[in-house]
Enzyme design. Sequence first.
Site, PDB file in Angstrom:
ATOM      1  N   ASP A 144     -44.363 -20.549 -87.964  1.00  0.00           N
ATOM      2  CA  ASP A 144     -45.574 -20.570 -86.941  1.00  0.00           C
ATOM      3  C   ASP A 144     -46.697 -20.146 -87.493  1.00  0.00           C
ATOM      4  O   ASP A 144     -47.864 -19.561 -86.707  1.00  0.00           O
ATOM      5  CB  ASP A 144     -45.272 -19.900 -85.742  1.00  0.00           C
ATOM      6  CG  ASP A 144     -44.545 -20.503 -84.636  1.00  0.00           C
ATOM      7  OD1 ASP A 144     -42.906 -19.926 -84.604  1.00  0.00           O
ATOM      8  OD2 ASP A 144     -44.714 -21.416 -83.837  1.00  0.00           O
ATOM      9  N   HIS A 173     -38.375 -13.545 -88.577  1.00  0.00           N
ATOM     10  CA  HIS A 173     -37.690 -14.470 -87.621  1.00  0.00           C
ATOM     11  C   HIS A 173     -36.235 -13.897 -87.835  1.00  0.00           C
ATOM     12  O   HIS A 173     -35.571 -12.835 -88.573  1.00  0.00           O
ATOM     13  CB  HIS A 173     -37.261 -15.660 -88.835  1.00  0.00           C
ATOM     14  CG  HIS A 173     -36.821 -16.716 -88.364  1.00  0.00           C
ATOM     15  ND1 HIS A 173     -35.339 -17.141 -88.575  1.00  0.00           N
ATOM     16  CD2 HIS A 173     -37.387 -18.077 -87.861  1.00  0.00           C
ATOM     17  CE1 HIS A 173     -35.280 -18.428 -87.950  1.00  0.00           C
ATOM     18  NE2 HIS A 173     -36.852 -18.754 -87.367  1.00  0.00           N
TER      19      HIS A 173
HETATM   20  C1  SDX Z   1     -39.427 -19.147 -83.886  1.00  0.00           C
HETATM   21  O1  SDX Z   1     -34.863 -18.596 -83.836  1.00  0.00           O
HETATM   22  C2  SDX Z   1     -35.253 -19.442 -84.587  1.00  0.00           C
HETATM   23  O2  SDX Z   1     -34.917 -20.461 -84.980  1.00  0.00           O
HETATM   24  C3  SDX Z   1     -36.610 -19.488 -83.734  1.00  0.00           C
HETATM   25  C4  SDX Z   1     -37.771 -20.643 -84.422  1.00  0.00           C
HETATM   26  C5  SDX Z   1     -38.067 -22.377 -84.035  1.00  0.00           C
HETATM   27  O3  SDX Z   1     -37.792 -22.700 -84.925  1.00  0.00           O
HETATM   28  O4  SDX Z   1     -37.080 -22.119 -82.698  1.00  0.00           O
HETATM   29  O5  SDX Z   1     -37.651 -20.637 -85.856  1.00  0.00           O
HETATM   30  C6  SDX Z   1     -39.303 -20.051 -84.538  1.00  0.00           C
HETATM   31  O6  SDX Z   1     -39.593 -18.345 -82.464  1.00  0.00           O
HETATM   32  C7  SDX Z   1     -40.799 -18.303 -85.287  1.00  0.00           C
HETATM   33  C8  SDX Z   1     -40.553 -16.838 -84.889  1.00  0.00           C
HETATM   34  C9  SDX Z   1     -42.056 -16.765 -84.202  1.00  0.00           C
HETATM   35  N1  SDX Z   1     -41.789 -15.224 -83.897  1.00  0.00           N
HETATM   36  C10 SDX Z   1     -43.004 -14.638 -84.419  1.00  0.00           C
HETATM   37  O7  SDX Z   1     -43.551 -15.169 -84.963  1.00  0.00           O
HETATM   38  C11 SDX Z   1     -43.412 -13.548 -84.111  1.00  0.00           C
HETATM   39  C12 SDX Z   1     -43.529 -12.150 -84.643  1.00  0.00           C
HETATM   40  N2  SDX Z   1     -42.341 -12.533 -85.165  1.00  0.00           N
HETATM   41  C13 SDX Z   1     -40.953 -11.219 -84.408  1.00  0.00           C
HETATM   42  O8  SDX Z   1     -41.761 -11.242 -83.217  1.00  0.00           O
HETATM   43  C14 SDX Z   1     -40.248 -10.932 -85.491  1.00  0.00           C
HETATM   44  O9  SDX Z   1     -39.839 -11.233 -86.579  1.00  0.00           O
HETATM   45  C15 SDX Z   1     -39.035 -11.900 -84.588  1.00  0.00           C
HETATM   46  C16 SDX Z   1     -39.248 -11.578 -82.764  1.00  0.00           C
HETATM   47  C17 SDX Z   1     -39.277 -13.283 -84.763  1.00  0.00           C
HETATM   48  C18 SDX Z   1     -37.651 -11.192 -85.029  1.00  0.00           C
HETATM   49  O10 SDX Z   1     -37.478 -10.582 -84.607  1.00  0.00           O
HETATM   50  P1  SDX Z   1     -36.638  -9.327 -84.784  1.00  0.00           P
HETATM   51  O11 SDX Z   1     -35.081 -10.061 -84.724  1.00  0.00           O
HETATM   52  O12 SDX Z   1     -36.216  -7.641 -84.246  1.00  0.00           O
HETATM   53  O13 SDX Z   1     -36.581  -9.118 -86.624  1.00  0.00           O
HETATM   54  P2  SDX Z   1     -35.606  -8.208 -87.419  1.00  0.00           P
HETATM   55  O14 SDX Z   1     -35.020  -7.347 -87.189  1.00  0.00           O
HETATM   56  O15 SDX Z   1     -35.427  -9.322 -88.908  1.00  0.00           O
HETATM   57  O16 SDX Z   1     -36.809  -6.707 -87.362  1.00  0.00           O
HETATM   58  C19 SDX Z   1     -37.001  -6.209 -88.964  1.00  0.00           C
HETATM   59  C20 SDX Z   1     -37.612  -4.730 -89.165  1.00  0.00           C
HETATM   60  C21 SDX Z   1     -37.812  -4.417 -87.356  1.00  0.00           C
HETATM   61  O17 SDX Z   1     -38.167  -3.665 -87.717  1.00  0.00           O
HETATM   62  P3  SDX Z   1     -36.944  -2.079 -87.714  1.00  0.00           P
HETATM   63  O18 SDX Z   1     -36.812  -1.522 -86.701  1.00  0.00           O
HETATM   64  O19 SDX Z   1     -36.249  -2.178 -89.519  1.00  0.00           O
HETATM   65  O20 SDX Z   1     -37.804  -0.608 -88.746  1.00  0.00           O
HETATM   66  O21 SDX Z   1     -38.750  -5.736 -88.816  1.00  0.00           O
HETATM   67  C22 SDX Z   1     -40.125  -5.357 -87.776  1.00  0.00           C
HETATM   68  C23 SDX Z   1     -38.818  -4.839 -86.769  1.00  0.00           C
HETATM   69  O22 SDX Z   1     -39.859  -3.839 -85.800  1.00  0.00           O
HETATM   70  N3  SDX Z   1     -40.977  -6.707 -87.638  1.00  0.00           N
HETATM   71  C24 SDX Z   1     -42.136  -6.696 -87.512  1.00  0.00           C
HETATM   72  C25 SDX Z   1     -41.751  -8.281 -87.353  1.00  0.00           C
HETATM   73  N4  SDX Z   1     -41.257  -8.661 -87.368  1.00  0.00           N
HETATM   74  C26 SDX Z   1     -39.687  -7.991 -87.568  1.00  0.00           C
HETATM   75  N5  SDX Z   1     -42.956  -5.845 -88.294  1.00  0.00           N
HETATM   76  C27 SDX Z   1     -44.438  -6.589 -87.992  1.00  0.00           C
HETATM   77  N6  SDX Z   1     -44.819  -7.894 -87.542  1.00  0.00           N
HETATM   78  C28 SDX Z   1     -43.356  -8.671 -87.343  1.00  0.00           C
HETATM   79  N7  SDX Z   1     -44.071  -9.766 -86.700  1.00  0.00           N
END
Ligand code: SDX
Length: 393
Positions: A327, A270
């Site tokens: 989700d 998130h």
């Molecule tokens: C919603 O904003 C809101 O409030 C949204 C929401 C709402 O109610 O409106 O809460 C609803 O959108 C929830 C999120 C739903 N999306 C997903 O479940 C899709 C999978 N999640 C990812 O795409 C991701 O976690 C995000 C998009 C939600 C956040 O992405 P970020 O901002 O890149 O996450 P981060 O900066 O915290 O990531 C840190 C690290 C990164 O790796 P490094 O660069 O540090 O090596 O964690 C990794 C990311 O690549 N990472 C994941 C991951 N999510 C983050 N790796 C594997 N699987 C994942 N799901």
Amino acid sequence: SHGYFTYDPGFMATASCRSEITYIDGDLGILLHRGYPIDQLAQDANYLEVCYLLLYGEAPTAKQYEEFHRNIMRHTMVHEQLSSFFKGYRRDAHPMAIVCGVIAGLSAFYHDPMDINDARHREIAAHRLVAKMPTIAAMAYKYSIGQPFVYPRNDLSYAGNFLQMMFAVPCEDYKVNPIVERAMDRIFTLHADHEQNASTSTVRLSGSSGANPFACIAAGIASLWGPAHGGANEACLMMLEEIGSVDRIPEYVEKAKDKDDPFRLMGFGHRVYKNFDPRATVMRDTCHEVLDDLKIQDPLLDVAMELERIALSDPYFVERKLYPNVDFYSGIILKAIGIPTSMFTVIFALARTVGWMSHWNEMISDPKQKIGRPRQLYTGAAQRDFKTQVEKK
Ligand code: SDX
């Protein structure tokens, strides 16, 4: 609630506006709507009570609730001509594409002059959308499966009415299952609002120019559709189905860690929560309740539980504080109550409409609000003289 947008060097647009509607503490996993914790609202309030709270700032008294409920339920019908909007879509169009287009089309539908500076006009717009979203969402589903549209019924609850418009057919009676109705209502509540997420920021930014609110909500629906945002519930269930069994989980966890692989574990991580998403906790309990009550053994729940256990013990996820989000479990509940995967994000949009309208109303009613104008860090070419390389005829 003056809106301002700043860019950090990572070019990740962070939109932040002051607001009184929802408070999130990502580190502590706290989510409050007008000061009330989400788990208490999910337990003790129904969705229309939460709608009233988000729109008006206070929980409704019994009298206020009765009037609000009657007003909303009496506006659930849509203009008969609106059904022709659907006919322009192919039957296999994604319901999100249909809903996005039809909601935008509402801006051409209501000719009563909409003065967005008039609080009463803003209230009518909010009521219309909260009332009609379930009808339009169910129409999108019925259209996609070639079944006749089902009219709303004012004698049913908000959630019960949505279920009957989704699943009733003219040739037989439809009885709302109270377990399914309660689960549906709770899912609506858990998705009602979530501060300045991508889609809400889209609604605020588009609304800040004074655009028609229906068009702004359509913009929010478009943003929500993305798999990184609201589209994750549909993507998460498809991921669980692709994993298929517990013994294949390690292979997918490794894929999710591989920087060269675009695969992410849908339903994990998130932008704000670096602790458990409090909605996911309620969703997980609801998931067990619904499956137990409906006596459904869904192997996908076993896969989900085992995936959660493995991911939460894997250093990659622990270091990055990647917990299940809203989700992760919602898709399993929606599948258990018979909602088709293609409708998962539509249900998210239906529930979030009240959040979007609350933010839109808060912004427009602020006399000091200005049009949003994000700035950038320019990284292009320095100024230079232009010499054409094209011979002009
Ligand atoms: C919603 O904003 C809101 O409030 C949204 C929401 C709402 O109610 O409106 O809460 C609803 O959108 C929830 C999120 C739903 N999306 C997903 O479940 C899709 C999978 N999640 C990812 O795409 C991701 O976690 C995000 C998009 C939600 C956040 O992405 P970020 O901002 O890149 O996450 P981060 O900066 O915290 O990531 C840190 C690290 C990164 O790796 P490094 O660069 O540090 O090596 O964690 C990794 C990311 O690549 N990472 C994941 C991951 N999510 C983050 N790796 C594997 N699987 C994942 N799901």
